[in-house]
Write a protein that holds these residues in place. Structure first.
Motif, PDB file in Angstrom:
ATOM      1  N   VAL A 175      -9.761  85.245 -15.820  1.00  0.00           N
ATOM      2  CA  VAL A 175      -9.763  83.831 -15.420  1.00  0.00           C
ATOM      3  C   VAL A 175      -8.739  83.056 -16.244  1.00  0.00           C
ATOM      4  CG1 VAL A 175     -11.153  81.715 -15.325  1.00  0.00           C
ATOM      5  CG2 VAL A 175     -12.138  83.899 -14.584  1.00  0.00           C
ATOM      6  N   GLU A 176      -8.700  83.297 -17.545  1.00  0.00           N
ATOM      7  CA  GLU A 176      -7.730  82.608 -18.408  1.00  0.00           C
ATOM      8  C   GLU A 176      -6.297  82.978 -18.032  1.00  0.00           C
ATOM      9  OE1 GLU A 176     -10.250  81.919 -22.512  1.00  0.00           O
ATOM     10  OE2 GLU A 176      -9.239  83.863 -22.228  1.00  0.00           O
ATOM     11  N   THR A 177      -6.056  84.243 -17.706  1.00  0.00           N
ATOM     12  CA  THR A 177      -4.722  84.654 -17.281  1.00  0.00           C
ATOM     13  C   THR A 177      -4.352  83.960 -15.969  1.00  0.00           C
ATOM     14  OG1 THR A 177      -4.873  86.789 -18.389  1.00  0.00           O
ATOM     15  CG2 THR A 177      -3.297  86.629 -16.571  1.00  0.00           C
ATOM     16  N   GLY A 178      -5.279  83.902 -15.021  1.00  0.00           N
ATOM     17  CA  GLY A 178      -5.036  83.195 -13.765  1.00  0.00           C
ATOM     18  C   GLY A 178      -4.720  81.731 -13.997  1.00  0.00           C
ATOM     19  N   ARG A 179      -5.477  81.100 -14.893  1.00  0.00           N
ATOM     20  CA  ARG A 179      -5.237  79.691 -15.240  1.00  0.00           C
ATOM     21  C   ARG A 179      -3.836  79.510 -15.825  1.00  0.00           C
ATOM     22  NH1 ARG A 179      -8.162  78.341 -20.396  1.00  0.00           N
ATOM     23  NH2 ARG A 179      -6.410  79.634 -21.079  1.00  0.00           N
ATOM     24  N   ASP A 180      -3.500  80.353 -16.790  1.00  0.00           N
ATOM     25  CA  ASP A 180      -2.199  80.231 -17.443  1.00  0.00           C
ATOM     26  C   ASP A 180      -1.051  80.502 -16.476  1.00  0.00           C
ATOM     27  OD1 ASP A 180      -3.697  79.698 -19.703  1.00  0.00           O
ATOM     28  OD2 ASP A 180      -3.358  81.675 -20.612  1.00  0.00           O
ATOM     29  N   GLN A 181      -1.235  81.477 -15.600  1.00  0.00           N
ATOM     30  CA  GLN A 181      -0.191  81.777 -14.615  1.00  0.00           C
ATOM     31  C   GLN A 181      -0.062  80.648 -13.591  1.00  0.00           C
ATOM     32  OE1 GLN A 181      -1.513  85.651 -13.250  1.00  0.00           O
ATOM     33  NE2 GLN A 181      -0.119  86.697 -14.652  1.00  0.00           N
ATOM     34  N   PRO A 201       0.231  83.572  -9.442  1.00  0.00           N
ATOM     35  CA  PRO A 201      -0.676  84.323 -10.309  1.00  0.00           C
ATOM     36  C   PRO A 201      -1.012  85.702  -9.735  1.00  0.00           C
ATOM     37  CG  PRO A 201      -1.409  82.057 -10.128  1.00  0.00           C
ATOM     38  CD  PRO A 201      -0.292  82.237  -9.134  1.00  0.00           C
ATOM     39  N   ASP A 202      -1.328  86.615 -10.646  1.00  0.00           N
ATOM     40  CA  ASP A 202      -1.738  87.961 -10.261  1.00  0.00           C
ATOM     41  C   ASP A 202      -3.099  87.924  -9.565  1.00  0.00           C
ATOM     42  OD1 ASP A 202       0.514  88.970 -11.575  1.00  0.00           O
ATOM     43  OD2 ASP A 202      -0.579  89.305 -13.452  1.00  0.00           O
ATOM     44  N   ALA A 203      -3.403  88.985  -8.832  1.00  0.00           N
ATOM     45  CA  ALA A 203      -4.717  89.144  -8.223  1.00  0.00           C
ATOM     46  C   ALA A 203      -5.752  89.133  -9.330  1.00  0.00           C
ATOM     47  CB  ALA A 203      -4.775  90.449  -7.437  1.00  0.00           C
ATOM     48  N   PRO A 204      -6.877  88.569  -9.128  1.00  0.00           N
ATOM     49  CA  PRO A 204      -7.426  88.088  -7.870  1.00  0.00           C
ATOM     50  C   PRO A 204      -7.047  86.649  -7.519  1.00  0.00           C
ATOM     51  CG  PRO A 204      -9.099  87.864  -9.560  1.00  0.00           C
ATOM     52  CD  PRO A 204      -7.894  88.497 -10.214  1.00  0.00           C
ATOM     53  N   PHE A 205      -6.190  86.020  -8.339  1.00  0.00           N
ATOM     54  CA  PHE A 205      -5.830  84.620  -8.126  1.00  0.00           C
ATOM     55  C   PHE A 205      -4.522  84.428  -7.360  1.00  0.00           C
ATOM     56  CE2 PHE A 205      -8.745  84.590 -11.744  1.00  0.00           C
ATOM     57  CZ  PHE A 205      -9.686  83.687 -11.267  1.00  0.00           C
ATOM     58  N   ASP A 206      -4.078  85.465  -6.673  1.00  0.00           N
ATOM     59  CA  ASP A 206      -2.832  85.378  -5.915  1.00  0.00           C
ATOM     60  C   ASP A 206      -2.933  84.453  -4.704  1.00  0.00           C
ATOM     61  OD1 ASP A 206      -4.592  87.286  -4.898  1.00  0.00           O
ATOM     62  OD2 ASP A 206      -3.009  88.642  -4.241  1.00  0.00           O
ATOM     63  N   GLY A 207      -4.129  84.021  -4.347  1.00  0.00           N
ATOM     64  CA  GLY A 207      -4.298  83.055  -3.269  1.00  0.00           C
ATOM     65  C   GLY A 207      -3.670  81.708  -3.586  1.00  0.00           C
ATOM     66  N   PHE A 208      -3.381  81.452  -4.869  1.00  0.00           N
ATOM     67  CA  PHE A 208      -2.716  80.205  -5.243  1.00  0.00           C
ATOM     68  C   PHE A 208      -1.303  80.105  -4.677  1.00  0.00           C
ATOM     69  CE2 PHE A 208      -5.894  79.963  -8.757  1.00  0.00           C
ATOM     70  CZ  PHE A 208      -6.431  78.728  -8.398  1.00  0.00           C
ATOM     71  N   GLU A 209      -0.817  81.171  -4.108  1.00  0.00           N
ATOM     72  CA  GLU A 209       0.510  81.163  -3.456  1.00  0.00           C
ATOM     73  C   GLU A 209       0.616  80.016  -2.468  1.00  0.00           C
ATOM     74  OE1 GLU A 209       2.619  81.589   0.167  1.00  0.00           O
ATOM     75  OE2 GLU A 209       0.557  82.291   0.021  1.00  0.00           O
ATOM     76  N   VAL A 210      -0.476  79.691  -1.799  1.00  0.00           N
ATOM     77  CA  VAL A 210      -0.470  78.629  -0.795  1.00  0.00           C
ATOM     78  C   VAL A 210      -0.105  77.273  -1.415  1.00  0.00           C
ATOM     79  CG1 VAL A 210      -2.930  78.032  -0.961  1.00  0.00           C
ATOM     80  CG2 VAL A 210      -1.742  77.719   1.205  1.00  0.00           C
ATOM     81  N   ALA A 249     -12.033  83.847  -5.809  1.00  0.00           N
ATOM     82  CA  ALA A 249     -11.438  84.914  -6.616  1.00  0.00           C
ATOM     83  C   ALA A 249     -12.214  85.237  -7.891  1.00  0.00           C
ATOM     84  CB  ALA A 249     -10.007  84.520  -6.991  1.00  0.00           C
ATOM     85  N   ALA A 250     -12.937  84.273  -8.436  1.00  0.00           N
ATOM     86  CA  ALA A 250     -13.437  84.411  -9.806  1.00  0.00           C
ATOM     87  C   ALA A 250     -14.714  85.219  -9.965  1.00  0.00           C
ATOM     88  CB  ALA A 250     -13.640  83.023 -10.416  1.00  0.00           C
ATOM     89  N   VAL A 251     -15.615  85.162  -9.002  1.00  0.00           N
ATOM     90  CA  VAL A 251     -16.892  85.863  -9.176  1.00  0.00           C
ATOM     91  C   VAL A 251     -16.623  87.360  -9.345  1.00  0.00           C
ATOM     92  CG1 VAL A 251     -19.122  86.427  -8.132  1.00  0.00           C
ATOM     93  CG2 VAL A 251     -18.216  84.101  -7.958  1.00  0.00           C
ATOM     94  N   GLY A 252     -17.154  87.907 -10.428  1.00  0.00           N
ATOM     95  CA  GLY A 252     -16.919  89.309 -10.768  1.00  0.00           C
ATOM     96  C   GLY A 252     -15.821  89.509 -11.787  1.00  0.00           C
ATOM     97  N   ALA A 253     -15.133  88.418 -12.147  1.00  0.00           N
ATOM     98  CA  ALA A 253     -14.025  88.522 -13.096  1.00  0.00           C
ATOM     99  C   ALA A 253     -14.490  88.202 -14.516  1.00  0.00           C
ATOM    100  CB  ALA A 253     -12.904  87.570 -12.705  1.00  0.00           C
TER     101      ALA A 253
END
Length: 148
Positions: free
Chosen positions: A89-95, A107-116, A80-84
Motif C-alpha cells: 500500500v505504501e509503495t502504491g501511495r508513493d508511486q 503504480p505497480d499492480a495491484p494499484f495499476d488501475g490508477f493509470e486512468v 486493489a488494497a484488500v489482501g495487500a
C-alpha cells in the motif's frame, strides 16, 4: 486542445464509472484503526476503517465525500488494497504521488488501475483529493500495526 476538451479528457466515462461504483463504502463495526483525511484546498474528505490480520488488509470500510477524481481514486484503492500488506500500500501511495508529480509511471499492480488518472497530472489542484484515500489507508494500516 481547448480547456473544455481538457476537462472532458480528465472526467472520462471510465473515471465517472469508477466514482459511481466505489467498493467498501460501509464503515466497519469494529475496525483496528480509523483515519480521517481532508483536503483543505477542495474540501474533499475520506474516513477509512481497516481490519488487519496477519499483516495484510483483511477488510476496509470508507466514507468518501470527494470530487469525481477523489471518488475514482477511492474506488481504485479499495478494489486493489484488500489482501495487500502495508508495504505494498505504501509503495502504491508513493508511486501514485510520483506519477502525479510527473516523476514516475503508473503504480505497480495491484494499484495499476490508477493509470486512468494520468490526465490529472496536469491538474495539481486535484492531486490532494486523488491521494486522500490511499494516504488514509496507509496511515490506518500503520496505526493498526502499532496498536496490535
Amino acid at each position: 486542445m481547448s480547456n473544455d476538451q481538457d476537462l472532458i479528457k480528465l472526467y472520462s466515462a471510465r473515471i465517472l464509472a469508477l466514482a459511481a461504483d466505489i467498493p467498501h463504502l460501509a464503515r466497519l463495526e469494529a475496525p483496528d484503526a480509523t483515519v480521517n483525511r481532508r483536503s483543505p484546498l477542495c474540501g474533499s474528505s475520506v474516513t477509512v476503517d481497516v481490519s488487519v490480520k496477519d499483516g495484510v488488509l483483511a477488510a476496509m470500510g470508507q466514507d468518501v465525500k470527494a470530487c469525481a477524481l477523489g471518488q475514482a481514486a477511492a474506488a481504485i484503492t479499495a478494489e486493489a488494497a484488500v489482501g495487500a500488506p502495508l508495504d505494498v500500500v505504501e509503495t502504491g501511495r508513493d508511486q501514485l504521488k510520483a506519477m502525479l508529480k510527473g516523476k514516475g509511471g503508473v503504480p505497480d499492480a495491484p494499484f495499476d488501475g490508477f493509470e486512468v488518472l494520468t490526465p490529472a497530472v496536469e491538474y495539481k489542484n486535484r492531486h490532494a483529493s486523488i491521494l486522500l484515500c490511499i494516504e488514509a489507508l496507509a496511515e490506518a494500516m500503520a496505526t493498526a500495526r502499532t496498536n496490535a
